[in-house]
Design a protein around this motif. Structure first.
Motif, short mmCIF file in Angstrom:
data_model
loop_
_atom_site.label_atom_id
_atom_site.label_comp_id
_atom_site.label_asym_id
_atom_site.label_seq_id
_atom_site.Cartn_x
_atom_site.Cartn_y
_atom_site.Cartn_z
N LYS A 190 0.68 -1.35 -0.05
CA LYS A 190 0.08 0.05 0.31
C LYS A 190 0.84 1.46 -0.22
CE LYS A 190 -3.87 -2.19 2.25
NZ LYS A 190 -4.53 -2.10 3.97
N GLN B 52 -3.80 7.36 -3.22
CA GLN B 52 -3.88 5.51 -2.76
C GLN B 52 -3.99 5.04 -3.21
OE1 GLN B 52 -6.55 4.99 0.66
NE2 GLN B 52 -5.42 3.86 1.80
N SER C 79 0.71 5.69 0.02
CA SER C 79 0.04 6.79 0.67
C SER C 79 -0.54 7.25 -0.11
CB SER C 79 1.42 7.72 1.85
OG SER C 79 2.12 7.96 1.02
N GLU C 80 -0.83 8.69 0.44
CA GLU C 80 -1.66 9.13 -0.62
C GLU C 80 -0.69 10.38 -1.12
OE1 GLU C 80 -4.81 11.06 1.11
OE2 GLU C 80 -5.79 8.95 1.91
#
Length: 243
Positions: free
Chosen positions: A147, A155, A149-150
């Motif tokens: 994953k 995201q 981050s934004e």
């Protein structure tokens, strides 16, 4: 889906063919229900019974997966009489085991190697990695689910090959940000144009999802200088002095 949800799908599959499924039933469960009713898929209870017999174990979890051609598979986890855990992939149409844990030799990597993987990903996408988890995909291949981050790429989730660190099927619309200048290079570019002491530096993204650096400098006269610079060209986009 969990074993409880899988059993719920099985109960639906036992319902009359013309009966409508209850509201809120997930689409994947409805596909399984119709497949069993039409005879295209093996009933889950018979699959679980056969796998339990083969491995002399107790099934603890069942999830659905899709193969490379979209075929439905059951990922079954069970514990045998010796307490050992097994994971098998079963073709839902034939009930045959198509992969098992012994066929999946790749193991997780050491911290130093993972650090290299993460560094390469962050440089490529211009975003910070926030989570990494070791998984098996529908074909039993060892992967890391990552994953990001934004900021600044938005995201996103992606799968990374464990043995090489390469991204498997890069996410659509996630443009690489390899041309984002590193923060240290941006700070070096400020001299000698702007004097002051660094209060804050942050890599952000605007409403168009374009990355930029925000910098706050304490001026010799006590005022605060706020700067915004394009993260790729280091061009000053905005500057403001606060008392």
């Amino acid at each position: 889906m969990s074993i409880r949800a899988a059993c719920a799908a099985l109960l639906l599959a036992c319902a009359p063919a013309l009966a409508a499924p209850p509201l809120g039933v997930p689409a994947e469960q409805e596909v399984a229900r119709r497949g069993v009713l039409s005879g295209q898929l093996k009933p889950l209870n018979s699959v679980i019974a056969e796998i339990s017999r083969q491995y002399n174990g107790r099934v603890i979890d069942v999830e659905t997966e899709r193969g490379r051609k979209g075929e439905l598979r059951y990922e079954i986890k069970l514990i045998d009489a010796q307490g050992r855990k097994h994971e098998v992939l079963v073709d839902a149409a034939t009930g045959a085991v198509v992969a098992q844990e012994s066929d999946w030799p790749t193991q997780p990597v050491a911290p130093a190697q993972m650090a290299r993987y993460i560094k390469r990903l962050e440089q490529r996408y211009g975003a910070r990695v926030s989570e990494v988890e070791f998984e098996r995909d529908a074909q039993g291949q060892a992967v890391y689910e990552v994953k990001l981050s934004e900021k600044p790429a938005g995201q996103m989730k992606l799968l990374m090959d464990v043995s090489t660190g390469e991204v498997i099927h890069p996410p659509q619309g996630a443009a690489p940000k390899a041309d984002i200048k590193p923060m240290w290079a941006m700070l070096e570019s400020l001299h000698p144009r702007f004097a002051g002491l660094v209060l804050e530096v942050e890599l952000e993204t605007d409403h168009r999802r374009q990355p930029h650096y925000s910098v706050e400098l304490l001026q010799p006269n006590g005022h605060k200088l706020e700067l915004e610079l394009d993260a790729m060209t280091l061009q000053v986009l905005r500057q403001k002095v606060d008392d």
